[in-house]
Write an enzyme that holds these catalytic residues in place. Structure first.
Site, PDB file in Angstrom:
ATOM      1  N   HIS A 140       4.124  -4.594   8.878  1.00  0.00           N
ATOM      2  CA  HIS A 140       4.058  -4.470  10.338  1.00  0.00           C
ATOM      3  C   HIS A 140       2.739  -4.983  10.914  1.00  0.00           C
ATOM      4  CE1 HIS A 140       7.350  -1.939   9.164  1.00  0.00           C
ATOM      5  NE2 HIS A 140       6.543  -1.040   8.607  1.00  0.00           N
TER       6      HIS A 140
ATOM      7  N   ASN B 128       8.059  -5.662  -0.908  1.00  0.00           N
ATOM      8  CA  ASN B 128       7.943  -4.485  -0.041  1.00  0.00           C
ATOM      9  C   ASN B 128       6.459  -4.359   0.278  1.00  0.00           C
ATOM     10  OD1 ASN B 128       7.862  -2.131   1.362  1.00  0.00           O
ATOM     11  ND2 ASN B 128       8.999  -0.910  -0.146  1.00  0.00           N
TER      12      ASN B 128
ATOM     13  N   SER C  60      13.111   2.884   2.961  1.00  0.00           N
ATOM     14  CA  SER C  60      13.674   3.584   4.128  1.00  0.00           C
ATOM     15  C   SER C  60      14.284   2.566   5.092  1.00  0.00           C
ATOM     16  CB  SER C  60      12.571   4.385   4.836  1.00  0.00           C
ATOM     17  OG  SER C  60      11.560   3.517   5.341  1.00  0.00           O
TER      18      SER C  60
ATOM     19  N   GLU D 211      12.524  -9.551   1.908  1.00  0.00           N
ATOM     20  CA  GLU D 211      11.760  -8.364   2.321  1.00  0.00           C
ATOM     21  C   GLU D 211      12.622  -7.132   2.064  1.00  0.00           C
ATOM     22  OE1 GLU D 211      10.184  -8.439   6.369  1.00  0.00           O
ATOM     23  OE2 GLU D 211      10.544  -6.279   6.530  1.00  0.00           O
TER      24      GLU D 211
ATOM     25  N   ARG E 116      13.366   4.456  12.303  1.00  0.00           N
ATOM     26  CA  ARG E 116      12.094   5.179  12.326  1.00  0.00           C
ATOM     27  C   ARG E 116      11.275   4.776  13.559  1.00  0.00           C
ATOM     28  NH1 ARG E 116       9.391   4.917   6.584  1.00  0.00           N
ATOM     29  NH2 ARG E 116       8.225   6.650   7.494  1.00  0.00           N
TER      30      ARG E 116
ATOM     31  N   HIS F 159      12.809  -2.662   1.969  1.00  0.00           N
ATOM     32  CA  HIS F 159      12.229  -1.361   2.316  1.00  0.00           C
ATOM     33  C   HIS F 159      13.092  -0.254   1.747  1.00  0.00           C
ATOM     34  CE1 HIS F 159       9.292  -3.155   4.907  1.00  0.00           C
ATOM     35  NE2 HIS F 159      10.250  -3.907   5.409  1.00  0.00           N
TER      36      HIS F 159
ATOM     37  N   ARG G  27       7.491   0.407  13.305  1.00  0.00           N
ATOM     38  CA  ARG G  27       8.037  -0.081  12.023  1.00  0.00           C
ATOM     39  C   ARG G  27       9.158  -1.102  12.249  1.00  0.00           C
ATOM     40  NH1 ARG G  27       5.701   3.476   8.224  1.00  0.00           N
ATOM     41  NH2 ARG G  27       5.373   5.528   9.148  1.00  0.00           N
TER      42      ARG G  27
ATOM     43  N   ARG H 181       5.576  12.317  -3.093  1.00  0.00           N
ATOM     44  CA  ARG H 181       5.497  12.986  -1.781  1.00  0.00           C
ATOM     45  C   ARG H 181       6.580  12.440  -0.870  1.00  0.00           C
ATOM     46  NH1 ARG H 181      -0.608  11.696  -1.232  1.00  0.00           N
ATOM     47  NH2 ARG H 181      -1.103  12.469  -3.289  1.00  0.00           N
TER      48      ARG H 181
ATOM     49  N   PRO I 225       0.801  -1.223   0.000  1.00  0.00           N
ATOM     50  CA  PRO I 225       0.000   0.000   0.000  1.00  0.00           C
ATOM     51  C   PRO I 225       0.839   1.281   0.000  1.00  0.00           C
ATOM     52  CG  PRO I 225      -0.081  -1.077   2.146  1.00  0.00           C
ATOM     53  CD  PRO I 225       0.554  -2.042   1.198  1.00  0.00           C
ATOM     54  N   ASN I 226       0.361   2.213  -0.794  1.00  0.00           N
ATOM     55  CA  ASN I 226       0.899   3.567  -0.916  1.00  0.00           C
ATOM     56  C   ASN I 226       2.217   3.662  -1.684  1.00  0.00           C
ATOM     57  OD1 ASN I 226      -1.219   4.971   0.519  1.00  0.00           O
ATOM     58  ND2 ASN I 226      -0.438   3.928   2.351  1.00  0.00           N
TER      59      ASN I 226
ATOM     60  N   TYR J  44      11.439   8.955   1.300  1.00  0.00           N
ATOM     61  CA  TYR J  44      11.398   7.895   0.290  1.00  0.00           C
ATOM     62  C   TYR J  44      12.124   8.231  -1.015  1.00  0.00           C
ATOM     63  CZ  TYR J  44       7.876   6.014   3.442  1.00  0.00           C
ATOM     64  OH  TYR J  44       7.234   5.526   4.557  1.00  0.00           O
TER      65      TYR J  44
ATOM     66  N   ALA K 253       3.168  -0.796   4.788  1.00  0.00           N
ATOM     67  CA  ALA K 253       2.699  -0.872   6.173  1.00  0.00           C
ATOM     68  C   ALA K 253       2.184  -2.265   6.544  1.00  0.00           C
ATOM     69  CB  ALA K 253       1.609   0.170   6.398  1.00  0.00           C
TER      70      ALA K 253
HETATM   71  O1  CA2 Z   1      10.443   2.076   3.599  1.00  0.00           O
HETATM   72  C1  CA2 Z   1       9.625   1.358   3.031  1.00  0.00           C
HETATM   73  O2  CA2 Z   1       9.803   0.859   1.932  1.00  0.00           O
HETATM   74  C2  CA2 Z   1       8.278   1.098   3.708  1.00  0.00           C
HETATM   75  O3  CA2 Z   1       7.878  -0.225   3.387  1.00  0.00           O
HETATM   76  C3  CA2 Z   1       7.315   2.113   3.121  1.00  0.00           C
HETATM   77  C4  CA2 Z   1       5.940   2.062   3.774  1.00  0.00           C
HETATM   78  C5  CA2 Z   1       6.043   2.131   5.290  1.00  0.00           C
HETATM   79  O4  CA2 Z   1       4.764   1.969   5.879  1.00  0.00           O
HETATM   80  C6  CA2 Z   1       6.985   1.071   5.832  1.00  0.00           C
HETATM   81  O5  CA2 Z   1       7.066   1.228   7.236  1.00  0.00           O
HETATM   82  C7  CA2 Z   1       8.350   1.214   5.225  1.00  0.00           C
HETATM   83  C8  CA2 Z   1       5.090   3.244   3.307  1.00  0.00           C
HETATM   84  C9  CA2 Z   1       4.978   3.374   1.833  1.00  0.00           C
HETATM   85  C10 CA2 Z   1       4.393   4.711   1.556  1.00  0.00           C
HETATM   86  O6  CA2 Z   1       5.115   5.287   0.499  1.00  0.00           O
HETATM   87  C11 CA2 Z   1       4.913   6.608   0.282  1.00  0.00           C
HETATM   88  C12 CA2 Z   1       5.716   7.168  -0.682  1.00  0.00           C
HETATM   89  C13 CA2 Z   1       5.595   8.486  -0.967  1.00  0.00           C
HETATM   90  C14 CA2 Z   1       4.650   9.263  -0.307  1.00  0.00           C
HETATM   91  C15 CA2 Z   1       3.844   8.697   0.644  1.00  0.00           C
HETATM   92  C16 CA2 Z   1       3.974   7.354   0.930  1.00  0.00           C
END
Ligand code: CA2
Length: 149
Positions: free
Chosen positions: A77, A71, A99, A95, A104, A97, A108, A15, A7-8, A20, A74
């Protein structure tokens, strides 16, 4: 190989560049396709914002791929369903990520997927995916070439 984006991650590059980076999901997929060629493997990509759709994809793709780069965003977690799907299809996965999740928030730091993974790559930006892919291919080669297998 299949690459699963949770997701996302479709928002990558649009953003929160301080967290990211500025690379888009299409850029990530293009980099993976470039990295896959010299490794001698094919990659397919799937992104969904829906947990059940990710479970469906893992079950379906496992019939045609040797492993996964995941990846789960969220869902990393939170998702026992995705953990069970990955365990159920019995294909190795890495797996990844973008970030460094350990630098963080505490929520996470927990991953429902890491325990079943070949390895985890976190914090290298978009390169986490290509590092994860090469680690997975290396793992599969060792597995196939293992004496006695
Ligand atoms: O660091 C990562 O790849 C994460 O999997 C990214 C997830 C986050 O919930 C994990 O804890 C770590 C979030 C992805 C959201 O990506 C965005 C990218 C740009 C703007 C907003 C969200």
């Amino acid at each position: 190989m299949a690459v699963v984006h949770g997701p996302n991650l479709n928002l990558l590059g649009t953003r929160e560049p301080q967290v990211y980076g500025s690379v888009t999901l299409d850029d990530v997929n293009a980099a993976l396709a470039r990295a896959a060629a010299p490794l001698g493997v094919e990659v397919e990509f799937h992104q969904s914002n829906h947990e059940g759709a990710l479970v469906d994809f893992v079950q379906d793709a496992a019939r045609r791929v040797h492993g996964f780069v995941v990846n789960a965003g969220a869902y990393t977690h939170t998702s026992i369903a995705l953990r069970d799907a990955l365990a159920g299809v019995a294909r190795p996965y890495v797996e990844v990520h973008v970030s460094n999740v350990f630098a963080r928030e505490r929520f996470r730091h927990r991953s429902y997927l890491a325990g079943g993974a070949v390895g985890v790559v976190s914090g290298f930006g978009a390169a986490s995916y290509t590092l994860g892919l090469s680690g997975l291919v290396e793992h599969l080669r060792k597995e196939v070439l293992r004496p006695g297998s």
